[in-house]
Design a protein around this motif. Structure first.
Motif, PDB file in Angstrom:
ATOM      1  N   CYS A 150     -13.898  -0.772  -4.758  1.00 29.19           N
ATOM      2  CA  CYS A 150     -13.202  -0.840  -6.051  1.00 29.19           C
ATOM      3  C   CYS A 150     -12.226   0.353  -6.559  1.00 29.19           C
ATOM      4  O   CYS A 150     -11.868   0.634  -7.630  1.00 29.19           O
ATOM      5  N   SER A 151     -11.826   0.863  -5.431  1.00 30.20           N
ATOM      6  CA  SER A 151     -11.040   2.177  -5.317  1.00 30.20           C
ATOM      7  C   SER A 151      -9.903   2.086  -4.399  1.00 30.20           C
ATOM      8  O   SER A 151     -10.289   1.492  -3.295  1.00 30.20           O
ATOM      9  N   GLY A 152      -8.863   2.592  -4.740  1.00 28.95           N
ATOM     10  CA  GLY A 152      -7.646   2.538  -3.713  1.00 28.95           C
ATOM     11  C   GLY A 152      -6.608   3.395  -4.060  1.00 28.95           C
ATOM     12  O   GLY A 152      -6.722   4.492  -4.795  1.00 28.95           O
ATOM     13  N   THR A 153      -5.510   3.456  -3.405  1.00 27.36           N
ATOM     14  CA  THR A 153      -4.226   4.100  -3.752  1.00 27.36           C
ATOM     15  C   THR A 153      -3.010   3.539  -3.059  1.00 27.36           C
ATOM     16  O   THR A 153      -2.988   2.530  -2.245  1.00 27.36           O
ATOM     17  N   THR A 154      -1.941   3.802  -3.750  1.00 25.86           N
ATOM     18  CA  THR A 154      -0.529   3.614  -3.008  1.00 25.86           C
ATOM     19  C   THR A 154      -0.088   4.412  -2.090  1.00 25.86           C
ATOM     20  O   THR A 154      -0.836   5.626  -1.880  1.00 25.86           O
ATOM     21  N   ALA A 155       0.799   4.216  -1.576  1.00 26.70           N
ATOM     22  CA  ALA A 155       1.506   5.338  -0.632  1.00 26.70           C
ATOM     23  C   ALA A 155       2.816   4.948  -0.319  1.00 26.70           C
ATOM     24  O   ALA A 155       3.329   4.002   0.074  1.00 26.70           O
ATOM     25  N   VAL A 156       3.702   5.806  -0.912  1.00 25.37           N
ATOM     26  CA  VAL A 156       5.195   5.915  -0.163  1.00 25.37           C
ATOM     27  C   VAL A 156       5.291   6.854   0.670  1.00 25.37           C
ATOM     28  O   VAL A 156       5.019   8.104   0.092  1.00 25.37           O
ATOM     29  N   THR A 157       5.602   6.602   1.939  1.00 25.60           N
ATOM     30  CA  THR A 157       5.925   7.613   2.888  1.00 25.60           C
ATOM     31  C   THR A 157       7.117   7.649   3.553  1.00 25.60           C
ATOM     32  O   THR A 157       7.967   6.420   3.625  1.00 25.60           O
ATOM     33  N   LEU A 158       7.526   8.622   4.237  1.00 25.01           N
ATOM     34  CA  LEU A 158       9.002   8.555   4.804  1.00 25.01           C
ATOM     35  C   LEU A 158       8.836   9.510   6.187  1.00 25.01           C
ATOM     36  O   LEU A 158       7.949  10.646   6.297  1.00 25.01           O
ATOM     37  N   VAL A 159       9.452   9.147   6.992  1.00 20.35           N
ATOM     38  CA  VAL A 159       9.600  10.146   8.381  1.00 20.35           C
ATOM     39  C   VAL A 159      11.176  10.499   8.416  1.00 20.35           C
ATOM     40  O   VAL A 159      11.844   9.377   8.692  1.00 20.35           O
ATOM     41  N   LYS A 160      11.752  11.394   8.305  1.00 27.35           N
ATOM     42  CA  LYS A 160      13.054  11.949   8.375  1.00 27.35           C
ATOM     43  C   LYS A 160      13.416  12.457   9.778  1.00 27.35           C
ATOM     44  O   LYS A 160      12.704  13.642   9.736  1.00 27.35           O
ATOM     45  N   GLN A 161      13.837  12.222  10.622  1.00 23.58           N
ATOM     46  CA  GLN A 161      14.373  12.756  11.899  1.00 23.58           C
ATOM     47  C   GLN A 161      15.846  12.910  12.016  1.00 23.58           C
ATOM     48  O   GLN A 161      16.565  11.790  12.117  1.00 23.58           O
ATOM     49  N   GLY A 162      16.186  14.216  11.765  1.00 22.41           N
ATOM     50  CA  GLY A 162      17.575  14.183  11.744  1.00 22.41           C
ATOM     51  C   GLY A 162      18.360  13.509  10.469  1.00 22.41           C
ATOM     52  O   GLY A 162      17.803  13.579   9.367  1.00 22.41           O
TER      53      GLY A 162
END
Length: 366
Positions: free
Chosen positions: A227-239
């Motif tokens: 009954c528990s969780g999380t959002t996730a907004v992630t990024l990889v910046k390469q150059g």
């Protein structure tokens, strides 16, 4: 439900963040913890839904391997507390509700690549949301880096799914199988045509890492993710290249200059709410319910069939396994962009107003 920072106007938010950044100094300082669900809210365990009966085989949550955690936190270039570096600034604010359920990370030289940075903001919910958010913060980047190195193909991903499900495909697997088609709408086609290998490899790595991360949470004996969780907004910046993977309703926004040299906000992600047509269709096809309560008619939530629980206000999340057979998924929406000289910085942020968490990443490659 409060729309958070973004309901107040993106431009005003960006200007506010700029003023905060000017006050931050180099380095990192201790970050306090805030945010927990209100007692009796739809995000807290519903009295009529005794999930513990289904989880009596689980160990008592809360155990942490501090030695492994300490080793991870000592990795050079890995920031997770309030502070800043030459690439990014991080900020989270203590609220009055109790435990902070937000987590954040900036990892420079990600994957031993000097021109690459990983960033992520995670907004936990439920009784153990703070633990889920930190678990994903610590382990998702490692999984993404590992799969990026392996450079697996889409066929390998789908083949493994087929073998693991052995004929039983739930909403999570179905969504991952169709993710290749669904994610194309949010991709900068010029970028993918000119640099197909960069985007293709990272997109496949994001899909695989998110799937393995959620599967690990399901099997975790020390964190109750039912009954528990999380959002996730992630990024990889390469150059100058940017790949964003998003689950839930935290947001990525680009600050760029228009032809008059005025700062404007460009939203890079879609808030994955249950009332989005595609999300609602998937949930209902999996026998889940989508509707809003009378006292908050603008907030659609996900509910179990024939049960007034749990009322989750997002269509995708890590954890929340009681809803994973009813349309909730952890498959990320993925987008790609090539930054230009007009692009100033990117902000990743949760939707909190009184207890915000955000990361600002500068465009240092132009």
């Amino acid at each position: 439900m409060i729309e958070g920072y973004w309901g107040c106007g993106c431009l005003a938010v960006l200007e506010c963040i700029l003023s905060i950044i000017r006050a931050l100094q180099m380095g990192s300082c201790f970050s306090a913890e805030s945010r927990s669900p209100l007692s009796g809210s739809p995000l807290s365990p519903h009295p009529a839904f005794d999930y513990r009966k289904k989880r009596n085989s689980r160990k008592k949550p809360g155990s942490v391997d501090f030695r492994k955690e300490e080793q991870l936190h000592r990795i050079p270039g890995r920031l997770f507390l309030n502070g800043s570096s030459g690439v990014a600034s991080l900020y989270t604010q203590q609220g009055k509700k109790g435990t902070n359920q937000d987590a954040m990370i900036v990892w420079e030289n990600f994957g031993s690549r000097t021109d690459t940075v990983f960033c992520g903001v995670f907004d936990g919910h439920g009784p153990y949301g703070h633990m889920v958010a930190k678990k994903v913060r610590d382990h998702l980047p490692l999984k993404l880096s590992a799969h990026w190195e392996v450079n697996i193909s889409s066929e390998d991903v789908l083949r493994e799914i087929s073998l693991n499900t052995a004929g039983s495909v739930n909403s999570e697997e179905t969504a991952l199988i169709s993710a290749d088609k669904d994610s194309r709408a949010s991709v900068d086609l010029d970028v993918t045509e000119k640099n197909p290998d960069i985007f293709k490899t990272l997109k496949e790595s994001f899909l695989k890492a998110f799937k393995v991360m959620d599967r690990e949470l399901r099997l975790h004996t020390n964190i109750d993710c039912f009954c528990s969780g999380t959002t996730a907004v992630t990024l990889v910046k390469q150059g100058p290249y940017l790949v964003v993977g998003n689950v839930g309703d935290s947001r990525a926004v680009l600050a760029t200059r228009d032809k008059d040299n005025s700062l404007k906000a460009v939203q890079l992600t879609v808030d994955l709410k249950p009332n989005l047509p595609a999300e609602a269709e998937r949930i209902r096809n999996c026998k889940g319910c989508v509707f809003a309560l009378h006292d908050e008619p603008t907030v659609a939530r996900v509910w179990l069939p024939n049960n007034d629980a749990p009322g989750l206000a997002m269509a995708r999340a890590f954890g929340d396994f009681f809803l994973k057979d009813f349309g909730l998924i952890s498959v990320p929406e993925i987008s790609c962009r090539c930054l230009s000289e007009e692009d100033e910085f990117i902000v990743l942020a949760t939707d909190g107003v009184k207890e915000p968490t955000w990361i600002l990443i500068q465009n240092t490659d132009i």
